[in-house]
Motif scaffolding. Structure first.
Motif, mmCIF file in Angstrom:
data_model
loop_
_atom_site.group_PDB
_atom_site.id
_atom_site.type_symbol
_atom_site.label_atom_id
_atom_site.label_comp_id
_atom_site.label_asym_id
_atom_site.label_seq_id
_atom_site.Cartn_x
_atom_site.Cartn_y
_atom_site.Cartn_z
ATOM 1 N N ALA A 1 -0.074 -7.036 7.592
ATOM 2 C CA ALA A 1 1.247 -6.924 6.962
ATOM 3 C C ALA A 1 2.163 -8.069 7.399
ATOM 4 C CB ALA A 1 1.867 -5.583 7.299
ATOM 5 N N THR B 1 4.082 -11.123 5.114
ATOM 6 C CA THR B 1 5.525 -10.956 5.050
ATOM 7 C C THR B 1 6.182 -12.331 5.023
ATOM 8 O OG1 THR B 1 5.393 -8.872 6.263
ATOM 9 C CG2 THR B 1 7.527 -9.989 6.244
ATOM 10 N N GLU C 1 9.913 -3.085 5.784
ATOM 11 C CA GLU C 1 9.067 -3.779 4.809
ATOM 12 C C GLU C 1 7.676 -4.025 5.388
ATOM 13 O OE1 GLU C 1 9.067 -7.837 2.152
ATOM 14 O OE2 GLU C 1 10.973 -6.852 2.600
ATOM 15 N N ARG D 1 4.043 -1.579 4.313
ATOM 16 C CA ARG D 1 2.780 -2.197 3.900
ATOM 17 C C ARG D 1 1.679 -1.840 4.900
ATOM 18 N NH1 ARG D 1 1.723 -8.217 1.606
ATOM 19 N NH2 ARG D 1 2.617 -7.227 -0.190
ATOM 20 N N LYS E 1 0.153 1.705 4.404
ATOM 21 C CA LYS E 1 -0.834 1.807 3.312
ATOM 22 C C LYS E 1 -2.196 1.270 3.752
ATOM 23 C CE LYS E 1 2.454 1.396 -0.479
ATOM 24 N NZ LYS E 1 2.901 0.572 -1.606
ATOM 25 N N SER F 1 0.709 -4.718 -2.246
ATOM 26 C CA SER F 1 -0.241 -4.011 -1.370
ATOM 27 C C SER F 1 -1.338 -3.324 -2.159
ATOM 28 C CB SER F 1 0.501 -2.972 -0.522
ATOM 29 O OG SER F 1 1.396 -3.599 0.335
#
Length: 106
Positions: free
Chosen positions: A30, A34, A48, A52, A55, A89
């Motif tokens: 993640a 980013t 944020e 991600r 998940k 994602s």
């Protein structure tokens, strides 16, 4: 020390639960996906990254056994290494799932 080294030599920290390892791998992925502008915002934008990562960690946690978990972690890290930050994602996961199917099919 790189993730690859940890996995290849089975040198994850002693007693590391798989869940913690999965979360670390998911956060690593993640973070790589980013944008720098989000990271520059600091803790206010951590959601944020963690959204991600959550998940990705969910998919990692679905592994049948430790062998499957290792395959999933490596595939996710390989894919995140090549992906651009703007990839959603869901699209990233669909690619990783297909690669996992290819690797694990008989």
């Amino acid at each position: 020390m790189a993730w690859w080294t940890l996995f290849s030599k089975n040198q994850l920290p002693a007693g590391s639960p798989a869940r913690d390892t999965d979360r670390l791998v998911a956060i690593d992925c993640a973070l790589r996906l980013t944008p720098a502008s989000v990271l520059d915002s600091g803790a206010s934008e951590a959601g944020e990254v963690t959204s991600r990562a959550r998940k990705l960690a969910t998919w990692l946690a679905e592994a049948r056994d430790e062998r499957d978990a290792q395959i999933r972690r490596v595939l996710l890290l390989m894919t995140c290494d090549k992906a651009r930050p703007e990839i959603p994602s869901d699209r990233l996961l669909s690619l990783v799932k297909e690669l996992h199917h290819y690797v694990t099919r008989n």
